[in-house]
Write a protein that holds these residues in place. Structure first.
Motif, short mmCIF file in Angstrom:
data_model
loop_
_atom_site.label_atom_id
_atom_site.label_comp_id
_atom_site.label_asym_id
_atom_site.label_seq_id
_atom_site.Cartn_x
_atom_site.Cartn_y
_atom_site.Cartn_z
N UNK A 217 0.85 -1.19 0.00
CA UNK A 217 0.00 0.00 0.00
C UNK A 217 0.89 1.24 0.00
N UNK A 218 0.38 2.27 -0.68
CA UNK A 218 1.12 3.54 -0.72
C UNK A 218 0.12 4.64 -0.41
N UNK A 219 0.47 5.52 0.50
CA UNK A 219 -0.42 6.67 0.70
C UNK A 219 0.42 7.94 0.79
N UNK A 220 -0.13 8.99 0.24
CA UNK A 220 0.56 10.29 0.21
C UNK A 220 -0.27 11.28 1.02
N UNK A 221 0.36 11.89 2.00
CA UNK A 221 -0.34 12.89 2.82
C UNK A 221 0.33 14.24 2.65
N UNK A 222 -0.49 15.26 2.46
CA UNK A 222 0.06 16.61 2.30
C UNK A 222 -0.41 17.48 3.44
N UNK A 223 0.43 18.38 3.83
CA UNK A 223 -0.01 19.33 4.84
C UNK A 223 0.46 20.73 4.48
N UNK A 224 -0.50 21.63 4.36
CA UNK A 224 -0.18 23.04 4.11
C UNK A 224 -0.64 23.81 5.34
N UNK A 225 0.28 24.21 6.15
CA UNK A 225 -0.10 24.91 7.37
C UNK A 225 0.20 26.40 7.20
N UNK A 226 -0.27 27.24 8.10
CA UNK A 226 0.04 28.68 7.99
C UNK A 226 1.54 28.97 8.07
N UNK A 227 2.33 27.97 8.48
CA UNK A 227 3.78 28.15 8.50
C UNK A 227 4.30 28.43 7.09
N UNK A 228 3.68 27.80 6.08
CA UNK A 228 4.16 27.95 4.71
C UNK A 228 3.92 29.35 4.18
N UNK A 229 2.76 29.88 4.44
CA UNK A 229 2.42 31.20 3.93
C UNK A 229 1.23 31.70 4.72
N UNK A 230 1.11 33.00 4.82
CA UNK A 230 -0.02 33.54 5.58
C UNK A 230 -1.35 33.26 4.88
N UNK A 231 -1.27 32.79 3.63
CA UNK A 231 -2.51 32.54 2.90
C UNK A 231 -3.22 31.28 3.34
N UNK A 232 -2.48 30.37 4.00
CA UNK A 232 -3.10 29.12 4.39
C UNK A 232 -3.62 29.21 5.80
N UNK A 233 -4.75 28.56 6.03
CA UNK A 233 -5.35 28.57 7.35
C UNK A 233 -5.21 27.20 7.99
N UNK A 234 -5.16 27.16 9.30
CA UNK A 234 -5.12 25.85 9.95
C UNK A 234 -6.50 25.21 9.89
N UNK A 235 -6.53 23.91 10.14
CA UNK A 235 -7.82 23.23 10.21
C UNK A 235 -8.24 22.66 8.88
N UNK A 236 -9.35 23.10 8.37
CA UNK A 236 -9.98 22.54 7.18
C UNK A 236 -9.00 22.48 5.99
N UNK A 237 -9.13 21.39 5.22
CA UNK A 237 -8.27 21.25 4.03
C UNK A 237 -8.62 22.33 3.01
N UNK A 238 -7.62 23.03 2.54
CA UNK A 238 -7.90 24.07 1.55
C UNK A 238 -7.89 23.45 0.16
N UNK A 239 -8.37 24.21 -0.81
CA UNK A 239 -8.40 23.72 -2.19
C UNK A 239 -7.00 23.45 -2.71
#
Lengths: 305, 230
Positions: free
Chosen positions: A75-97
């Motif tokens: 099995x292979x799974x890929x998980x991504x995380x974009x947190x506000x650490x990356x840029x002020x445009x990202x919000x914590x919590x809900x998955x963004x588009x």
């Protein structure tokens, strides 16, 4: 909060610079930002940077029971995380588009293109297989996150080695610690590299701009009225792009993904030109990645002979 | 200067002190002057030892009263505008906070235009407020809408460096070509020059000198400029 769109002066300046065949960071149209890799203490822990964009990729493997309908495949799974650490445009919590788009593209590039030999991840048919988990963390986003993430992911897959296992008798599995037996690299069929192009409408007065940009810095097949194509768009270039083209391909020129979701229409000639440029870049990245991963393997001294 | 972390308590002998950014007064019954650190950085003080502030670098702006900032108008709201200044919340800019503005004659700002403004109200529990004039004299003093030019983003430390009149970068650029700048303390710098190329050179130099980016010093920047096409 929605990310603020670029201000009017930024937009106007960007396009007037583009009309003079200038990019904001002084690159040529088909020049990418500098990239670098650093490896963590563990195998499969890689930090990759592309300009100011930085991504951390980590691969780990654990033993699980396979899906009943595919008893021979890991099995292979890929998980991504974009947190506000990356840029002020990202919000914590809900998955963004953006996060969903990134995860889906990486899934297409690495999982659906059969990069990893899944049957090689099988230990005991129907009983035990390896589950590869690839975690992608965006540390800083200055545009071109997908390219950086795919490069980090490719490097992590090359860098990672799973412990050696031995099957004794009918269903006894022995896992050898790395100190006793050298860990085994993953069986990879190929390594795709994702390369992004941003497209903009042709200059209003083609004479001045095209004359300047018509040299080595343009995609082959680009004429005066064809759209302008920029390799590896950063920051503002990304936001103001009128069309984006993502190509994922191997150094052997096998296309894994061609992703052009709407935006500016591209003529076949321009598209082919972009593929040629991407193929060249994929070859460069492959050679560079090979050297870096081997260097780290030698430096780590996991294998003692 | 000592490195301090948020939560540290600092005590001084002075009875009357002035606190700059990154410090907060704490009340204690023993009548000692004490303050707590709210931001990571190095603790600085003036020669007399009655003014303190925390110097550090970050990328997220937190407004403080009287600081000049560059904002992007994000929406119209009643009599004024909502402005993005890089803070977690939008700031509000009143339609009458301009030089010579009256009920009948109000400036017309479009959404996504740039404004150079001063923070008139900054409180941790309230939305920040901006003004484009000096409230006493009612003169613009350089504030107002920024037209043309280009907006460069940098770290907060870099934008404070640029505001320092002894900092080398802007005089160095000014000796090469004439340019206009508006410096916001929120990590945004507006540059205007005659040629597109010149603005790009200025933007790349700011990026190269930024302690968060290239971190080049004066000599390195001089060499860097000579390699650029100007």
């Amino acid at each position: 909060m929605r990310p603020p769109s670029p201000s009017i002066p930024e937009k106007d300046f960007f396009f007037s610079a583009l009309d003079q065949a200038l990019r904001l960071d002084g690159r040529d149209f088909l020049e990418a930002r500098p990239h670098s890799l650093s490896f963590g203490a563990e195998l499969g822990h890689v930090e990759c940077s592309l300009g100011k964009t930085r991504v951390l990729a980590q691969v780990d493997a654990k033993m699980v029971r396979p899906e009943p309908q595919r008893p021979f495949e890991g099995l292979i799974s890929i998980h991504c995380e974009l947190s506000p650490m990356a840029s002020t445009e990202y919000e914590p919590g809900r998955q963004s588009d953006e996060e969903i788009a990134l995860a889906r593209m990486l899934d297409k590039i690495f999982r659906r293109s059969d990069t990893i030999d899944r049957e090689a991840l099988c230990i005991l048919a129907g009983e035990r297989v390896w589950h590869l988990r690839i975690a992608i963390h965006a540390l800083a986003d200055a545009g071109g996150l997908l390219d950086c993430a795919s490069l980090a992911c490719a490097a992590a897959l090359r860098h990672f080695r799973r412990p050696d296992v031995e099957v004794v008798g009918a269903n006894e599995v022995i896992v050898h610690p790395p100190a006793l037996r050298a860990p085994v690299p993953l069986a990879l069929h190929h390594t795709p590299y994702c390369i992004t192009f941003a497209c903009y409408r042709a200059a209003p007065e083609p004479s001045a701009a095209a004359a300047k940009g018509a040299g080595a810095g343009t995609v082959a097949g680009q004429t005066e009225t064809a759209p302008r194509v920029l390799l590896d768009p950063a920051g503002l270039e990304h936001r103001l792009a009128q069309g984006m083209l993502h190509l994922a391909l191997t150094p052997q020129r096998e296309l894994a993904v061609v992703h052009k979701a709407g935006g500016l229409p591209l003529a076949p000639g321009v598209l082919m030109g972009a593929v040629q440029v991407a193929a060249r870049r994929a070859r460069e990245l492959e050679a560079w990645l090979d050297v870096r991963v081997r260097e780290d393997w030698v430096r780590k001294k996991v294998e003692v002979r | 200067m000592p490195v301090v972390l948020p939560g540290e308590v600092i005590q001084t002998q002075h009875k009357t002190i002035k606190l700059g950014p990154g410090l907060q007064q704490i009340s204690n019954p023993e009548e000692k002057t004490a303050m707590t650190v709210t931001r990571a950085g190095t603790l600085e003080q003036n020669a007399k030892g009655n003014q303190f502030w925390v110097e550090g670098n970050s990328r997220r702006y937190v407004p403080a009263a009287q600081e000049p900032v560059i904002g992007i108008v994000s929406a119209r709201q009643g009599e004024g505008w909502r402005v993005d200044i890089g803070y977690a919340h939008q700031a509000s800019l009143d339609g009458l906070a301009f030089e010579g503005a009256s009920r009948r004659n109000r400036p017309n700002l479009k959404v996504n235009s740039l404004v150079y403004a001063r923070v008139s109200l900054a409180h941790k529990d309230m939305e920040p407020e901006l003004e484009c004039f000096d409230a006493q004299t009612r003169k613009a003093e350089g504030f107002g809408e920024l037209k043309g030019g280009f907006l460069v983003r940098c770290s907060l430390k870099m934008s404070r460096n640029l505001l320092n009149p002894n900092y080398f970068l802007l005089p160095l650029l000014g000796s090469r070509f004439p340019l206009d700048t508006a410096l916001g303390t929120n990590g945004r710098v507006w540059i205007s020059a005659k040629e597109v190329k010149q603005i790009i050179v200025a933007a790349r130099c700011i990026e190269a000198a930024d302690p968060d980016g290239g971190g080049m010093d004066q000599n390195a920047i001089k060499k860097f400029i000579s390699t650029l096409d100007l």
